[in-house]
Write an enzyme that holds these catalytic residues in place. Sequence first.
Site, PDB file in Angstrom:
ATOM      1  N   SER A 193      50.119 -42.021  30.032  1.00 53.18           N
ATOM      2  CA  SER A 193      49.184 -41.777  30.642  1.00 53.18           C
ATOM      3  C   SER A 193      48.337 -40.522  30.304  1.00 53.18           C
ATOM      4  O   SER A 193      46.968 -40.685  30.051  1.00 53.18           O
ATOM      5  CB  SER A 193      49.091 -41.931  32.144  1.00 53.18           C
ATOM      6  N   HIS A 232      33.862 -39.151  28.317  1.00 50.44           N
ATOM      7  CA  HIS A 232      35.118 -38.966  29.028  1.00 50.44           C
ATOM      8  C   HIS A 232      34.565 -38.261  30.422  1.00 50.44           C
ATOM      9  O   HIS A 232      33.603 -37.865  30.598  1.00 50.44           O
ATOM     10  CB  HIS A 232      35.908 -37.638  28.231  1.00 50.44           C
ATOM     11  N   ALA A 288      56.251 -36.092  34.527  1.00 46.58           N
ATOM     12  CA  ALA A 288      54.902 -36.391  33.883  1.00 46.58           C
ATOM     13  C   ALA A 288      54.893 -37.756  33.179  1.00 46.58           C
ATOM     14  O   ALA A 288      55.715 -37.977  32.489  1.00 46.58           O
ATOM     15  CB  ALA A 288      54.526 -35.391  32.731  1.00 46.58           C
ATOM     16  N   ARG A 307      39.002 -34.873  40.547  1.00 45.88           N
ATOM     17  CA  ARG A 307      40.497 -34.663  40.909  1.00 45.88           C
ATOM     18  C   ARG A 307      40.532 -33.726  42.319  1.00 45.88           C
ATOM     19  O   ARG A 307      39.515 -32.964  42.221  1.00 45.88           O
ATOM     20  CB  ARG A 307      41.455 -34.186  39.998  1.00 45.88           C
ATOM     21  N   ASN A 312      36.512 -36.986  34.604  1.00 44.77           N
ATOM     22  CA  ASN A 312      37.677 -37.076  35.364  1.00 44.77           C
ATOM     23  C   ASN A 312      37.159 -36.380  36.660  1.00 44.77           C
ATOM     24  O   ASN A 312      36.392 -35.350  36.504  1.00 44.77           O
ATOM     25  CB  ASN A 312      38.948 -36.251  34.834  1.00 44.77           C
TER      26      ASN A 312
END
Length: 351
Positions: free
Chosen positions: A312, A130, A308, A134, A132
């Site tokens: 996804s 995983h 939202a 941002r 991410n």
Amino acid sequence: MAAQSDIPMRQRVEEYISKLQDDIVTALEKLDPNAPQFKRDAWLRAQGGRGLSCVFSAPVPPPGVAPQNTALEKGGVNISVVHGMLPPPAIKQMRADHSTIPNIESSVPFFAAGISLVIHPRNPHAPTAHANYRYFEITEPPTEEEQAAGKPGKLIAWWFGGGADLTPSYLYEEDAVHFHSTLKAACDPHGAAVFPTLKKWCDEYFFIQHRGEARGVGGIFFDDLSEEAHKRFAESDARPRTADEIFAFIKSAGNAFVPSYVPILEKRVRTPSDEHERRWQLIRRGRYVEFNLVYDRGTKFGLMTPGARVESILMSLPETARWEYMSELGTDPESREGKLLEVLRNAREWV
């Protein structure tokens, strides 16, 4: 050509995550050229913004036909670039984790851009990964002049967050060392305090409290990185502080994902496995689901955000998982399952 500092951070982040998404999907598709390609699903958000979800899922075969033996069982590499108005309940939740946000009683404009990915391989010996990265802004409502010029209002707060972590079902110590070593090499040029701080934070964050064990063997995790003082770093710590410095670190960490993970996949996706190992893999995936739905702040915040895109947000969940009542798997400390649990219950320094 405009200097980087003259280009708004919003634009710089959007351009970077778009390229990173393409690089990661391309690397994963090269891993298994006979498998179906990732599905590219471009979408627009009615309240403002866009996204591109790149999702892998092997086709469901007809009854009586074995599924295609693809390297990946499910995966997603998603980007989103959204803007709109952030309601007070979402602001209140964010203030608990982001010290830079003042006490705001009304909805305010926000901008968020990020890349989020989860890869669930089919083989029990190949770990899930995983990552991410941002960027988030909250601004004042634009003045008439700013609105006419297509510019956002005055910045109230901004920050970067993200990380990457590895979740094996079976422990291969050399894989954990490789993953952490690659991330450390990406972190070290940006300050000596960066990797040890983010590694410790990752171990603490991805912990399933009700099970007393970590989700995986860790990596790095961070949030609320900005020019403000940070509770995780001492004032004297060497770390990125300006927006340009933090963005440079984000790029270094993001670019490290493929070399940190794909070589592990190449080594493990064809390892012989049996039904016992598959059963354990599905139990571990159940733990993955528990963490994401009970504890993960990103999942909870995403589901609270107006407009939202639920598909996804829940892309991170595995296609299949298993829960057994009082399972005997992992209870023998000398078994391979027990040895994994030992590491999950007692975080280790891999590099």
